[in-house]
Design a protein around this motif. Structure first.
Motif, PDB file in Angstrom:
ATOM      1  N   GLY A 270       0.810  -1.210   0.000  1.00 53.29           N
ATOM      2  CA  GLY A 270       0.000   0.000   0.000  1.00 53.29           C
ATOM      3  C   GLY A 270       0.845   1.261   0.000  1.00 53.29           C
ATOM      4  O   GLY A 270       0.558   2.221  -0.728  1.00 53.29           O
ATOM      5  N   ALA A 271       1.899   1.294   0.816  1.00 46.11           N
ATOM      6  CA  ALA A 271       2.770   2.471   0.866  1.00 46.11           C
ATOM      7  C   ALA A 271       3.478   2.683  -0.466  1.00 46.11           C
ATOM      8  O   ALA A 271       3.646   3.821  -0.924  1.00 46.11           O
ATOM      9  CB  ALA A 271       3.790   2.305   1.993  1.00 46.11           C
ATOM     10  N   THR A 272       3.898   1.599  -1.107  1.00 49.44           N
ATOM     11  CA  THR A 272       4.577   1.722  -2.402  1.00 49.44           C
ATOM     12  C   THR A 272       3.623   2.226  -3.476  1.00 49.44           C
ATOM     13  O   THR A 272       4.021   3.006  -4.351  1.00 49.44           O
ATOM     14  CB  THR A 272       5.164   0.363  -2.816  1.00 49.44           C
ATOM     15  N   VAL A 273       2.369   1.802  -3.426  1.00 50.39           N
ATOM     16  CA  VAL A 273       1.365   2.298  -4.376  1.00 50.39           C
ATOM     17  C   VAL A 273       1.239   3.812  -4.259  1.00 50.39           C
ATOM     18  O   VAL A 273       1.231   4.540  -5.266  1.00 50.39           O
ATOM     19  CB  VAL A 273      -0.004   1.623  -4.126  1.00 50.39           C
ATOM     20  N   THR A 274       1.162   4.324  -3.028  1.00 46.49           N
ATOM     21  CA  THR A 274       1.028   5.769  -2.820  1.00 46.49           C
ATOM     22  C   THR A 274       2.212   6.534  -3.403  1.00 46.49           C
ATOM     23  O   THR A 274       2.049   7.507  -4.142  1.00 46.49           O
ATOM     24  CB  THR A 274       0.913   6.077  -1.316  1.00 46.49           C
ATOM     25  N   ALA A 275       3.421   6.077  -3.063  1.00 47.33           N
ATOM     26  CA  ALA A 275       4.621   6.773  -3.534  1.00 47.33           C
ATOM     27  C   ALA A 275       4.735   6.717  -5.051  1.00 47.33           C
ATOM     28  O   ALA A 275       5.054   7.727  -5.705  1.00 47.33           O
ATOM     29  CB  ALA A 275       5.855   6.148  -2.891  1.00 47.33           C
ATOM     30  N   THR A 276       4.468   5.553  -5.633  1.00 40.12           N
ATOM     31  CA  THR A 276       4.600   5.401  -7.084  1.00 40.12           C
ATOM     32  C   THR A 276       3.571   6.233  -7.824  1.00 40.12           C
ATOM     33  O   THR A 276       3.881   6.891  -8.831  1.00 40.12           O
ATOM     34  CB  THR A 276       4.458   3.921  -7.482  1.00 40.12           C
ATOM     35  N   HIS A 277       2.324   6.223  -7.355  1.00 40.73           N
ATOM     36  CA  HIS A 277       1.278   6.979  -8.043  1.00 40.73           C
ATOM     37  C   HIS A 277       1.562   8.473  -7.993  1.00 40.73           C
ATOM     38  O   HIS A 277       1.421   9.184  -9.000  1.00 40.73           O
ATOM     39  CB  HIS A 277      -0.090   6.683  -7.413  1.00 40.73           C
ATOM     40  N   THR A 278       1.986   8.971  -6.823  1.00 41.04           N
ATOM     41  CA  THR A 278       2.286  10.399  -6.707  1.00 41.04           C
ATOM     42  C   THR A 278       3.432  10.791  -7.634  1.00 41.04           C
ATOM     43  O   THR A 278       3.350  11.794  -8.364  1.00 41.04           O
ATOM     44  CB  THR A 278       2.640  10.743  -5.249  1.00 41.04           C
ATOM     45  N   GLY A 353       3.783  -3.123  -5.565  1.00 44.18           N
ATOM     46  CA  GLY A 353       3.306  -1.773  -5.294  1.00 44.18           C
ATOM     47  C   GLY A 353       3.561  -0.821  -6.445  1.00 44.18           C
ATOM     48  O   GLY A 353       2.716  -0.004  -6.791  1.00 44.18           O
ATOM     49  N   VAL A 354       4.738  -0.934  -7.049  1.00 39.36           N
ATOM     50  CA  VAL A 354       5.061  -0.098  -8.210  1.00 39.36           C
ATOM     51  C   VAL A 354       4.105  -0.387  -9.357  1.00 39.36           C
ATOM     52  O   VAL A 354       3.586   0.533 -10.014  1.00 39.36           O
ATOM     53  CB  VAL A 354       6.523  -0.322  -8.645  1.00 39.36           C
ATOM     54  N   ALA A 355       3.842  -1.658  -9.617  1.00 41.33           N
ATOM     55  CA  ALA A 355       2.922  -2.030 -10.699  1.00 41.33           C
ATOM     56  C   ALA A 355       1.514  -1.504 -10.432  1.00 41.33           C
ATOM     57  O   ALA A 355       0.816  -1.062 -11.360  1.00 41.33           O
ATOM     58  CB  ALA A 355       2.895  -3.549 -10.858  1.00 41.33           C
ATOM     59  N   GLY A 356       1.085  -1.516  -9.145  1.00 41.32           N
ATOM     60  CA  GLY A 356      -0.249  -1.042  -8.818  1.00 41.32           C
ATOM     61  C   GLY A 356      -0.426   0.458  -8.933  1.00 41.32           C
ATOM     62  O   GLY A 356      -1.530   0.945  -9.172  1.00 41.32           O
ATOM     63  N   GLY A 357       0.646   1.236  -8.749  1.00 45.39           N
ATOM     64  CA  GLY A 357       0.521   2.684  -8.796  1.00 45.39           C
ATOM     65  C   GLY A 357       1.166   3.344  -9.982  1.00 45.39           C
ATOM     66  O   GLY A 357       1.222   4.570 -10.058  1.00 45.39           O
ATOM     67  N   LEU A 358       1.652   2.547 -10.945  1.00 47.81           N
ATOM     68  CA  LEU A 358       2.429   3.101 -12.049  1.00 47.81           C
ATOM     69  C   LEU A 358       1.597   3.927 -13.021  1.00 47.81           C
ATOM     70  O   LEU A 358       2.075   4.913 -13.581  1.00 47.81           O
ATOM     71  CB  LEU A 358       3.124   1.960 -12.805  1.00 47.81           C
ATOM     72  N   VAL A 359       0.342   3.551 -13.246  1.00 49.61           N
ATOM     73  CA  VAL A 359      -0.507   4.253 -14.212  1.00 49.61           C
ATOM     74  C   VAL A 359      -1.256   5.368 -13.486  1.00 49.61           C
ATOM     75  O   VAL A 359      -2.118   5.096 -12.651  1.00 49.61           O
ATOM     76  CB  VAL A 359      -1.497   3.294 -14.885  1.00 49.61           C
ATOM     77  N   PRO A 360      -0.964   6.632 -13.755  1.00 54.14           N
ATOM     78  CA  PRO A 360      -1.596   7.730 -13.022  1.00 54.14           C
ATOM     79  C   PRO A 360      -3.042   7.941 -13.429  1.00 54.14           C
ATOM     80  O   PRO A 360      -3.447   7.640 -14.555  1.00 54.14           O
ATOM     81  CB  PRO A 360      -0.734   8.940 -13.392  1.00 54.14           C
ATOM     82  N   SER A 361      -3.812   8.485 -12.508  1.00 52.71           N
ATOM     83  CA  SER A 361      -5.214   8.807 -12.782  1.00 52.71           C
ATOM     84  C   SER A 361      -5.304  10.082 -13.611  1.00 52.71           C
ATOM     85  O   SER A 361      -4.635  11.074 -13.301  1.00 52.71           O
ATOM     86  CB  SER A 361      -5.967   8.990 -11.475  1.00 52.71           C
ATOM     87  N   PRO A 362      -6.119  10.104 -14.677  1.00 51.85           N
ATOM     88  CA  PRO A 362      -6.290  11.338 -15.459  1.00 51.85           C
ATOM     89  C   PRO A 362      -6.784  12.504 -14.616  1.00 51.85           C
ATOM     90  O   PRO A 362      -6.365  13.649 -14.817  1.00 51.85           O
ATOM     91  CB  PRO A 362      -7.315  10.937 -16.525  1.00 51.85           C
TER      92      PRO A 362
END
Length: 445
Positions: A270-278, A353-362
């Motif tokens: 979860g923490a990696t998703v946050t950092a990667t998405h941002t 985590g990186v894979a889960g947050g890699l694609v940013p939200s429009p």
């Protein structure tokens, strides 16, 4: 304040922030064919084109862009190509989401042709074919008769001024038209308009929150209560988007279950998703701002492909490890089904985590770019971080639940799942990652 937010939300582009939408209104006369071609660009394509508009001015930009459009559109009369001539060009900005603008390019084209007798007319729009969006063609006669037409006579969107809500999830994609011209007046029944497609209640609710969220960044006066409300909505929207398909919950579930994950492992993901998405939103936002020819939807498709390849690579590593441990257990006579689990590696957890947050939200991209344009860069970054945190909360909660359920299933005495889980879930992670990569590549090329 509430009125300001609602007004900005209603100004949001209904088809999404990446779209470039096309309308061609053909008018067939005895001595020529006229076309009113409209290109309605959403917030991000408009932002990318802004430096060119500023450098040349709206008038020159419109003339140059319409000249390019006229060369990309093909018109044939009885099999002979007829060139278009630009008779008018205009360009205007309109309010959009998050303090950004949308734009509307209108080109008036004329092509001389003898249509006083029977003739066949074919039209094809080849302008910006790689951009996603609404594409519509209409055709009406004046002084002649259309004996047959593959295009309707009336625009269902009023020339891209009012998009019907029941068609937003499945917009028309008509890029060509075939007409049979005959002497007389009147028109044949054109092609039927596309039918409605109902949207689900979750999608409608998220779309409403999405519009309100992106509008807050562009509010004229940013107060502390309004800023806190925006941060709260960002977190709620991130959590809601993580609930819909395509955010890696199935893949994360398979990974944690197959590797006998712990609660701490779900928190790391979860923490990696946050950092990667941002970080992803910031990097993609800078790229779209720096390179006007870069299509936002193509960037997201390639990032999705990279995410899928990363997941597939993790799945292959899991499969190899599971097979090695399975052979060792069999060689040492430990095939009694107690499920000797090998916890997830830190590298694998971070990779998921990186894979889960890699694609940013429009929506997050629009908020960030709008905030930068209004001089509120850090506020935009805070909203993007809150959005990623909302995604992480949902994914972490799902991961914790799955860890608990999988432990109960896999530690049951004599459970056949304890013997099959490592190999089976590794294969599932690989297949899901490969499927995501293939689907994303199909959208990128």
């Amino acid at each position: 304040m509430i009125a300001l937010v609602l007004a900005a939300a209603l100004a949001a582009h209904p088809l999404g922030n990446f779209t470039v939408n096309h309308y061609n209104g053909l008018r067939v006369l005895p001595d020529r064919v006229e076309n009113v071609a409209v290109v309605d660009a959403a917030e991000l394509p408009t932002l990318q084109a802004a430096p060119q508009v500023s450098a040349s001015g709206t008038g020159r930009y419109a003339a140059a862009r319409c000249a390019e459009l006229s060369r990309a559109q093909r018109l044939t009369v009885n099999g002979t190509a007829v060139p278009w001539r630009v008779s008018g060009a205009s360009f205007a900005y309109e309010p959009g989401q998050g303090g950004l603008s949308t734009s509307r390019l209108t080109c008036r084209l004329t092509a001389p042709a003898d249509l006083s007798g029977r003739a066949s007319v074919e039209f094809a729009d080849g302008f910006l074919t790689d951009r996603i969006g609404w594409r519509e063609v209409t055709a009406v006669p004046e002084g002649v008769r259309l004996a047959a037409s593959s295009a309707p006579a009336v625009s269902v969107s009023d020339g891209l001024r009012a998009y019907p809500e029941d068609l937003l999830s499945s917009p028309p994609d008509q890029r060509s038209a075939r007409l049979s011209v005959a002497p007389g007046t009147g028109t044949a029944a054109g092609a039927p308009l596309p039918g409605p497609l109902a949207a689900g209640p979750l999608g409608d609710a998220l779309a409403s929150i999405d519009r309100t969220f992106t509008s807050l960044t562009g509010a004229g006066t940013l107060t502390v209560p309004l800023g806190l409300l925006a941060v709260l909505l960002a977190a709620v929207l991130g959590a809601g988007h993580a609930l819909i398909p395509g955010h890696g919950k199935t893949i994360m579930a398979a990974y944690l279950a197959g590797r006998h994950g712990r609660r701490r492992d779900a928190l790391i993901v979860g923490a990696t998703v946050t950092a990667t998405h941002t970080a992803g939103v910031i990097v993609v936002g800078l790229l779209l701002s720096a390179f006007s020819a870069l299509a936002g939807e193509a960037v997201l498709s390639w990032l999705g492909a990279v995410s899928g390849v990363l997941i597939a690579a993790i799945g292959l590593g899991l499969l190899r490890s599971a097979l090695v441990h399975r052979r060792r257990d069999v060689g040492h006579g430990h095939g009694h089904g107690h499920g000797h689990g090998h916890g997830p590696s830190r590298r694998g957890l971070v990779g998921m985590g990186v894979a889960g947050g890699l694609v940013p939200s429009p929506s997050a991209l629009v908020v960030l770019l709008g905030a930068i344009g209004l001089g509120r860069t850090w506020f935009g970054v805070a909203l993007v971080a809150a959005y990623g945190l909302g995604m992480a909360v949902t994914l972490t909660a799902a991961g914790l639940l799955l860890v608990r359920v999988s432990h109960r299933l896999l530690t049951t005495p004599g459970a056949w799942l304890s013997r099959l889980a490592p190999v089976g879930t590794a294969a599932m992670v690989f297949l899901l990652g490969a499927g995501l990569a293939v689907r994303s590549l199909m959208g990128a090329v």
